[in-house]
Design a protein around this motif. Structure first.
Motif, short mmCIF file in Angstrom:
data_model
loop_
_atom_site.label_atom_id
_atom_site.label_comp_id
_atom_site.label_asym_id
_atom_site.label_seq_id
_atom_site.Cartn_x
_atom_site.Cartn_y
_atom_site.Cartn_z
N PRO A 55 -82.37 -53.57 71.18
CA PRO A 55 -81.50 -52.40 71.33
C PRO A 55 -81.39 -52.00 72.80
N GLU A 59 -80.04 -46.10 73.04
CA GLU A 59 -79.31 -46.35 71.79
C GLU A 59 -79.91 -45.54 70.65
N GLU A 60 -79.03 -44.98 69.81
CA GLU A 60 -79.46 -44.30 68.59
C GLU A 60 -79.27 -45.24 67.41
N HIS A 61 -80.28 -45.29 66.52
CA HIS A 61 -80.22 -46.21 65.37
C HIS A 61 -80.91 -45.58 64.17
N HIS A 64 -81.00 -47.33 60.77
CA HIS A 64 -81.82 -48.53 60.68
C HIS A 64 -83.32 -48.23 60.74
N SER A 65 -83.67 -46.98 60.96
CA SER A 65 -85.07 -46.60 61.10
C SER A 65 -85.59 -45.85 59.89
N TYR A 71 -85.74 -51.50 59.37
CA TYR A 71 -85.77 -51.75 60.81
C TYR A 71 -85.91 -53.24 61.12
N TRP A 74 -82.73 -55.03 60.51
CA TRP A 74 -81.79 -54.79 61.63
C TRP A 74 -82.14 -55.67 62.83
N GLU A 75 -83.44 -55.76 63.15
CA GLU A 75 -83.86 -56.62 64.26
C GLU A 75 -83.42 -58.06 64.03
N ARG A 78 -79.65 -58.79 64.33
CA ARG A 78 -79.21 -58.95 65.72
C ARG A 78 -79.48 -60.37 66.20
N GLY A 162 -85.76 -43.56 65.64
CA GLY A 162 -84.33 -43.81 65.47
C GLY A 162 -83.53 -43.69 66.74
N ALA A 163 -84.20 -43.67 67.88
CA ALA A 163 -83.50 -43.61 69.16
C ALA A 163 -84.44 -44.07 70.26
#
Length: 252
Positions: A55, A59-61, A64-65, A71, A74-75, A78, A162-163
């Protein structure tokens, strides 16, 4: 541990990598070797910097958290998109992604020698000690593995929050977890924007740790109001004394 009373510094929150710990050998395997073992050398050359797939700063996510499974998915998504873009065949993606993910997290960490003593001194002063880092989901486990989990009161990692620093959410989370207004939180770290400018923008004070043997080589910018600079962690202690940069009556 309760936060210190009064209107001065009540909590010292420190970055993790480059501030408390450094990477030591054996280093994580190079991604090109992983590609080559699978007959994908050409695709491995197209991959580029193996650390750039994570990320972005700030970045805010949040979505995904929600939990560790979300999470990690999501990793790996990517990594899968990057590998597909490099021309990795669909049938090779799952195995390659799993191995790349494991390799990127196979980081051996060691404390800087000055860390345990300084953390103990902060707690002796009645200060809350926090760690705030852009890190994987396992930040708490890494603290335990390095042996300092018993010296840390508050842990805030980007994966669970989450960020990523310097997003304002992560600093708000730190202050809330400390139970203090931002002005009573002192943030210490080696990276200029995430550990100095970000905390200052959030209303905290900041100390830039510019170690001579720092992992990231960068010039030290001029200090803005509300910030100080040290070259080793013990240099933090005098700043907490009355009249020091982080003590009552100090800057910020």
């Amino acid at each position: 541990m309760a936060a210190a009373g009064g209107g001065g510094t009540g909590a010292v929150v420190l970055d993790f990598y480059g501030t408390l710990v450094r990477m030591v050998e054996p280093l994580p395997p190079d991604h090109r070797a992983i590609f080559a073992r699978r007959g994908l050398s050409e695709q491995g050359e197209l991959w580029g910097d193996q650390w750039s797939v994570g990320p972005a700063e700030g970045e805010e996510h949040l979505a995904h958290s929600a939990d560790e499974t979300a999470y990690v998915t999501w990793e790996r998504d990517r990594l899968r998109r990057r590998a597909r873009g490099c021309g990795v065949p669909e049938g090779e993606l799952d195995g390659l992604v799993a191995e790349l993910d494991a390799a990127m997290k196979a980081v051996r960490l060691a404390l800087y020698p000055d860390v345990p003593g300084v953390l103990a001194r902060l707690r002796e002063r009645g200060l809350l000690v926090g760690v705030c880092s852009n890190w994987f989901w396992n930040l708490e486990e890494c603290l335990a593995e390095t042996g300092i989990d018993g010296l840390v009161d508050v842990v805030v990692g980007s994966a669970r929050t989450g960020a990523r620093k310097p997003h304002p959410l992560i600093y708000r989370t730190v202050a809330e977890r400390c139970g203090l207004p931002p002005g009573r939180v002192l943030f210490v770290g080696d990276m200029w924007t995430p550990d100095v400018l970000g905390p200052l923008a959030a209303g905290m004070r900041a100390v830039h740790l510019h170690r001579p043997d720092r992992a990231v080589r960068e010039a030290a910018p001029p200090l803005p109001e509300g910030a100080a600079r040290i070259t080793s962690l013990p240099g933090l202690i005098p700043l907490l004394d009355p009249g020091g940069a982080a003590g009552p009556g100090g800057c910020g």
